[in-house]
Design an enzyme around this catalytic site. Structure first.
Site, PDB file in Angstrom:
ATOM      1  N   ARG A  46      79.294  -8.764  17.538  1.00 21.82           N
ATOM      2  CA  ARG A  46      79.285  -9.528  18.796  1.00 21.82           C
ATOM      3  C   ARG A  46      80.084 -10.828  18.677  1.00 21.82           C
ATOM      4  O   ARG A  46      80.947 -11.122  19.480  1.00 21.82           O
ATOM      5  CB  ARG A  46      77.846  -9.861  19.191  1.00 21.82           C
ATOM      6  CG  ARG A  46      77.215  -8.790  20.040  1.00 21.82           C
ATOM      7  CD  ARG A  46      75.814  -9.152  20.403  1.00 21.82           C
ATOM      8  NE  ARG A  46      75.005  -9.411  19.217  1.00 21.82           N
ATOM      9  CZ  ARG A  46      73.733  -9.080  19.084  1.00 21.82           C
ATOM     10  NH1 ARG A  46      73.102  -8.497  20.078  1.00 21.82           N
ATOM     11  NH2 ARG A  46      73.070  -9.349  17.977  1.00 21.82           N
ATOM     12  N   GLU A 131      72.312   8.904   5.289  1.00 21.34           N
ATOM     13  CA  GLU A 131      71.451   8.654   4.123  1.00 21.34           C
ATOM     14  C   GLU A 131      70.662   7.344   4.265  1.00 21.34           C
ATOM     15  O   GLU A 131      69.477   7.265   3.940  1.00 21.34           O
ATOM     16  CB  GLU A 131      72.314   8.600   2.852  1.00 21.34           C
ATOM     17  CG  GLU A 131      71.544   8.375   1.566  1.00 21.34           C
ATOM     18  CD  GLU A 131      70.596   9.519   1.257  1.00 21.34           C
ATOM     19  OE1 GLU A 131      71.073  10.589   0.877  1.00 21.34           O
ATOM     20  OE2 GLU A 131      69.379   9.347   1.430  1.00 21.34           O
ATOM     21  N   VAL A 134      67.067   6.824   6.202  1.00 21.04           N
ATOM     22  CA  VAL A 134      65.741   7.195   5.683  1.00 21.04           C
ATOM     23  C   VAL A 134      65.513   6.533   4.339  1.00 21.04           C
ATOM     24  O   VAL A 134      66.234   6.797   3.377  1.00 21.04           O
ATOM     25  CB  VAL A 134      65.609   8.727   5.518  1.00 21.04           C
ATOM     26  CG1 VAL A 134      64.205   9.083   5.068  1.00 21.04           C
ATOM     27  CG2 VAL A 134      65.945   9.434   6.810  1.00 21.04           C
ATOM     28  N   GLY A 189      59.873 -13.331   5.058  1.00 22.11           N
ATOM     29  CA  GLY A 189      60.993 -12.460   5.442  1.00 22.11           C
ATOM     30  C   GLY A 189      60.729 -10.983   5.212  1.00 22.11           C
ATOM     31  O   GLY A 189      61.649 -10.172   5.307  1.00 22.11           O
ATOM     32  N   GLU A 192      59.517  -8.807  10.501  1.00 21.14           N
ATOM     33  CA  GLU A 192      60.336  -9.413  11.549  1.00 21.14           C
ATOM     34  C   GLU A 192      59.461 -10.284  12.448  1.00 21.14           C
ATOM     35  O   GLU A 192      58.244 -10.131  12.481  1.00 21.14           O
ATOM     36  CB  GLU A 192      60.946  -8.303  12.398  1.00 21.14           C
ATOM     37  CG  GLU A 192      61.626  -7.246  11.581  1.00 21.14           C
ATOM     38  CD  GLU A 192      63.080  -7.075  11.945  1.00 21.14           C
ATOM     39  OE1 GLU A 192      63.497  -7.637  12.956  1.00 21.14           O
ATOM     40  OE2 GLU A 192      63.774  -6.387  11.190  1.00 21.14           O
ATOM     41  N   LYS A 207      61.710   7.971  10.561  1.00 23.90           N
ATOM     42  CA  LYS A 207      62.153   8.531   9.273  1.00 23.90           C
ATOM     43  C   LYS A 207      61.488   9.883   9.014  1.00 23.90           C
ATOM     44  O   LYS A 207      62.125  10.811   8.505  1.00 23.90           O
ATOM     45  CB  LYS A 207      61.843   7.548   8.145  1.00 23.90           C
ATOM     46  CG  LYS A 207      62.574   6.218   8.313  1.00 23.90           C
ATOM     47  CD  LYS A 207      62.059   5.196   7.310  1.00 23.90           C
ATOM     48  CE  LYS A 207      62.578   3.811   7.596  1.00 23.90           C
ATOM     49  NZ  LYS A 207      61.907   2.769   6.813  1.00 23.90           N
ATOM     50  N   GLY A 309      67.034  -3.735   2.840  1.00 21.95           N
ATOM     51  CA  GLY A 309      67.776  -4.804   2.174  1.00 21.95           C
ATOM     52  C   GLY A 309      69.253  -4.479   2.141  1.00 21.95           C
ATOM     53  O   GLY A 309      69.642  -3.305   2.176  1.00 21.95           O
TER      54      GLY A 309
HETATM   55  N1  LIG Z   1      68.382  -4.237   7.279  1.00 20.26           N
HETATM   56  C1  LIG Z   1      67.976  -3.216   6.529  1.00 20.26           C
HETATM   57  O1  LIG Z   1      67.503  -3.409   5.423  1.00 20.26           O
HETATM   58  C2  LIG Z   1      68.155  -1.805   7.027  1.00 20.26           C
HETATM   59  C3  LIG Z   1      67.705  -0.743   6.221  1.00 20.26           C
HETATM   60  C4  LIG Z   1      67.905   0.571   6.648  1.00 20.26           C
HETATM   61  C5  LIG Z   1      68.507   0.812   7.862  1.00 20.26           C
HETATM   62  N2  LIG Z   1      68.894  -0.250   8.640  1.00 20.26           N
HETATM   63  C6  LIG Z   1      69.553   0.036   9.913  1.00 20.26           C
HETATM   64  O2  LIG Z   1      70.878  -0.459   9.870  1.00 20.26           O
HETATM   65  C7  LIG Z   1      71.270  -0.879  11.153  1.00 20.26           C
HETATM   66  C8  LIG Z   1      71.740  -2.329  11.081  1.00 20.26           C
HETATM   67  O3  LIG Z   1      70.689  -3.130  10.619  1.00 20.26           O
HETATM   68  P1  LIG Z   1      70.898  -4.657  10.193  1.00 20.26           P
HETATM   69  O4  LIG Z   1      69.638  -5.068   9.544  1.00 20.26           O
HETATM   70  O5  LIG Z   1      72.169  -4.831   9.456  1.00 20.26           O
HETATM   71  O6  LIG Z   1      71.000  -5.344  11.625  1.00 20.26           O
HETATM   72  P2  LIG Z   1      71.525  -6.820  11.968  1.00 20.26           P
HETATM   73  O7  LIG Z   1      71.517  -7.683  10.772  1.00 20.26           O
HETATM   74  O8  LIG Z   1      70.774  -7.245  13.186  1.00 20.26           O
HETATM   75  O9  LIG Z   1      73.043  -6.551  12.375  1.00 20.26           O
HETATM   76  C9  LIG Z   1      73.422  -5.901  13.546  1.00 20.26           C
HETATM   77  C10 LIG Z   1      74.902  -6.088  13.759  1.00 20.26           C
HETATM   78  O10 LIG Z   1      75.273  -5.407  14.956  1.00 20.26           O
HETATM   79  C11 LIG Z   1      76.037  -6.290  15.780  1.00 20.26           C
HETATM   80  N3  LIG Z   1      75.764  -5.946  17.183  1.00 20.26           N
HETATM   81  C12 LIG Z   1      74.560  -5.886  17.802  1.00 20.26           C
HETATM   82  N4  LIG Z   1      74.720  -5.538  19.080  1.00 20.26           N
HETATM   83  C13 LIG Z   1      76.050  -5.373  19.266  1.00 20.26           C
HETATM   84  C14 LIG Z   1      76.848  -5.022  20.376  1.00 20.26           C
HETATM   85  N5  LIG Z   1      76.292  -4.769  21.555  1.00 20.26           N
HETATM   86  N6  LIG Z   1      78.191  -4.935  20.188  1.00 20.26           N
HETATM   87  C15 LIG Z   1      78.741  -5.204  18.991  1.00 20.26           C
HETATM   88  N7  LIG Z   1      78.030  -5.550  17.907  1.00 20.26           N
HETATM   89  C16 LIG Z   1      76.709  -5.624  18.050  1.00 20.26           C
HETATM   90  C17 LIG Z   1      75.570  -7.681  15.454  1.00 20.26           C
HETATM   91  O11 LIG Z   1      76.601  -8.593  15.766  1.00 20.26           O
HETATM   92  P3  LIG Z   1      76.482 -10.192  15.504  1.00 20.26           P
HETATM   93  O12 LIG Z   1      76.292 -10.336  14.030  1.00 20.26           O
HETATM   94  O13 LIG Z   1      77.781 -10.733  15.956  1.00 20.26           O
HETATM   95  O14 LIG Z   1      75.295 -10.628  16.298  1.00 20.26           O
HETATM   96  C18 LIG Z   1      75.321  -7.561  13.943  1.00 20.26           C
HETATM   97  O15 LIG Z   1      76.483  -7.812  13.229  1.00 20.26           O
HETATM   98  C19 LIG Z   1      70.076  -0.642  12.075  1.00 20.26           C
HETATM   99  O16 LIG Z   1      70.185   0.620  12.675  1.00 20.26           O
HETATM  100  C20 LIG Z   1      68.909  -0.619  11.107  1.00 20.26           C
HETATM  101  O17 LIG Z   1      67.808   0.140  11.560  1.00 20.26           O
HETATM  102  C21 LIG Z   1      68.754  -1.544   8.247  1.00 20.26           C
END
Ligand SMILES: NC(=O)c1ccc[n+]([C@@H]2O[C@H](COP(=O)([O-])OP(=O)(O)OC[C@H]3O[C@@H](n4cnc5c(N)ncnc54)[C@H](OP(=O)(O)O)[C@@H]3O)[C@@H](O)[C@H]2O)c1
Length: 436
Positions: A46, A131, A134, A189, A192, A207, A309
């Site tokens: 974004r 991958e 899950v 942390g 959420e 999952k 993570g």
């Molecule tokens: N975090 C984990 O440990 C983890 C583990 C397993 C799976 N996941 C999955 O991985 C995915 C990402 O997770 P995350 O933790 O990395 O999320 P995050 O930190 O919230 O990052 C989301 C990213 O998507 C961008 N974004 C959101 N809405 C957007 C839009 N409408 N257009 C363009 N960009 C957009 C955000 O942009 P900005 O940065 O500019 O706001 C940000 O860079 C999710 O599906 C989550 O379920 C995460």
């Protein structure tokens, strides 16, 4: 060396930045293992000028992430945005329709739209890989699709949500209550600001639905997961469980039930359970995930590791990229989507098992008799009963009981008989007991 694998990254948050770091740090190793250079061509998020702790200057920036799907200089789109629908789904559909491979960490999207996306990827002759969706860094999708592919899986279950496991295992270690422990998890942390998806079991259900589809060849059926979170688990339940030789864990479990007419039905449940201290899942503490698969030839397989993570999740995303660089496409859910059909949903009441029941009751005569009469009338036999002494005059009393092995339907019936009684200060809690 073959042509580089050209990657577009949508989403530069926790996971996206982790992927950039991993691709940089392990570049030589990845080239050696996949036979190709992994090159990020374009990125999108974004806010263009947000500091993400990684250098984005070598990559083309795209404001509208949907454009990533149409670029000629991209082979694979990596979707790390999140959300079951909206821009993530639009991007996924467009990328696949353009013949690009899609890698995603988005469990919500795969749980809701996995069948559609898999069919589209197969039609387009391209890869759909998830991958990281899950159990984060645990390579369980690959293990089930490949390493354990020779087995009929009898049951798949595990600890699929790190936040809930952190809360339950912290309650166990400190004796603190749910609200207090959740607040501490948020401060540190591990939870959420809005923890609903985690503590109400939805994330684990996403999952589980994906794992069940891979293991049983049924179309992903997220709506078929019965789901109960951990919000009603009290410190007293954990203490009682400990006395009885158990710990409390949020367990997602899926298995099959043969019907009388030769059909097979799928039972998918996420709920807090009492887990015997002799079971490997009882020793999984903190934000860790663990998955158990029971193969008919392999026996019990246990996969354990970080469920979330930046590093662990990036590890899973890049593992998918390596597969794609090697030309390993394969059916996303292990068998071709044309062979995956919706499977009927099994009724939980058929199952037998031991159950922990906890009642919070008004401190007055006759309440215990009312409860035991309901158990008797429903055919539930009580194995043990613990009544916690009153703390104050007229205060609530906690009664915990363990029901002998028997049909779950009978326990449900007993609870129905007691529903509406003014003897209870809160709805009863029942938890299945998982043995060794
Ligand atoms: N975090 C984990 O440990 C983890 C583990 C397993 C799976 N996941 C999955 O991985 C995915 C990402 O997770 P995350 O933790 O990395 O999320 P995050 O930190 O919230 O990052 C989301 C990213 O998507 C961008 N974004 C959101 N809405 C957007 C839009 N409408 N257009 C363009 N960009 C957009 C955000 O942009 P900005 O940065 O500019 O706001 C940000 O860079 C999710 O599906 C989550 O379920 C995460």
């Amino acid at each position: 060396m073959a042509e580089p694998l050209r990657i577009a990254l949508a989403g530069l948050g926790t996971v996206g930045a982790g992927v950039i770091r991993l691709l940089e740090t392990n570049a030589a190793l990845l080239r050696a293992r996949s036979g190709r250079e992994m090159r990020i061509a374009a990125v999108s998020a974004r806010e263009r000028h947000k500091d993400r702790g990684v250098d984005l200057s070598p990559f083309a920036w795209v404001d509208d992430m949907a454009e990533l799907a149409a670029r000629d200089d991209v082979d694979v789109v990596v979707e790390l945005v999140g959300g079951s629908d909206g821009p993530a789904l639009a991007l996924a559909r467009k990328a696949i329709a353009s013949g690009k491979a899609l890698v995603t960490a988005n469990k919500a999207m795969v749980a809701h739209h996995g069948a559609e996306l898999a069919a589209a990827a197969e039609r387009a002759g391209t890869a759909l890989k998830f991958e990281a969706a899950v159990a984060g860094g645990i390579p369980v999708v690959k293990a089930l699709r490949e390493g354990a592919a020779a087995n009929a899986i009898g049951r798949i279950y595990g600890i699929l949500n790190g936040t809930s496991n952190y809360i339950l295992s912290t309650m166990e270690a400190t004796g603190a209550g749910f609200d207090e422990t959740l607040a501490e998890a948020q401060r540190k942390g591990f939870a959420e600001a809005d923890p609903a998806f985690d503590i109400e079991g939805t994330d684990a259900a996403h999952k589980l639905a994906i794992l069940a589809a891979i293991c049983f060849g049924a179309e992903v059926d997220f709506a078929g997961v019965t789901c109960e979170g951990i919000t009603r688990v009290r410190a007293e339940d954990i203490a009682r469980a400990d006395t009885l030789g158990y710990v409390v864990r949020l367990i997602g479990m899926a298995d099959l039930e043969p019907g009388e007419d030769g059909t097979t039905a799928l039972l998918q449940r996420v709920r807090p359970c009492l887990v015997s201290k002799g079971h490997p899942l009882a020793h999984v503490t903190g934000a860790t995930n663990a998955v158990v698969a029971e193969g008919n030839f392999s026996g019990r397989l246990l996969f354990q590791g970080a469920g979330a993570g930046a590093g662990p999740t990036a590890s899973a995303v890049v593992a998918d990229l390596i597969d794609i660089a090697r030309g390993e496409i394969g059916a996303p859910f292990s068998i071709p989507s044309a062979e995956m059909a919706p499977m009927p949903r099994a009724e939980a009441g058929h199952r037998t098992g031991r159950t922990y029941l906890r009642f919070t009751v008004a401190d007055r005569p006759g309440v215990l008799a009312e409860m035991t009469a309901a158990m008797r009338d429903a055919g539930v036999s009580i194995e043990s009963l613990i009544q916690q002494g009153r703390q104050e005059e007229g205060g609530e009393v906690l009664v915990a009981m363990v029901a002998h092995e028997g049909p779950e339907r009978n326990v449900q019936h007993a609870l129905e008989l007691l529903r509406g009684s003014d003897s209870f200060t809160a709805p009863p809690l029942s938890m299945q007991i998982l043995g060794d």
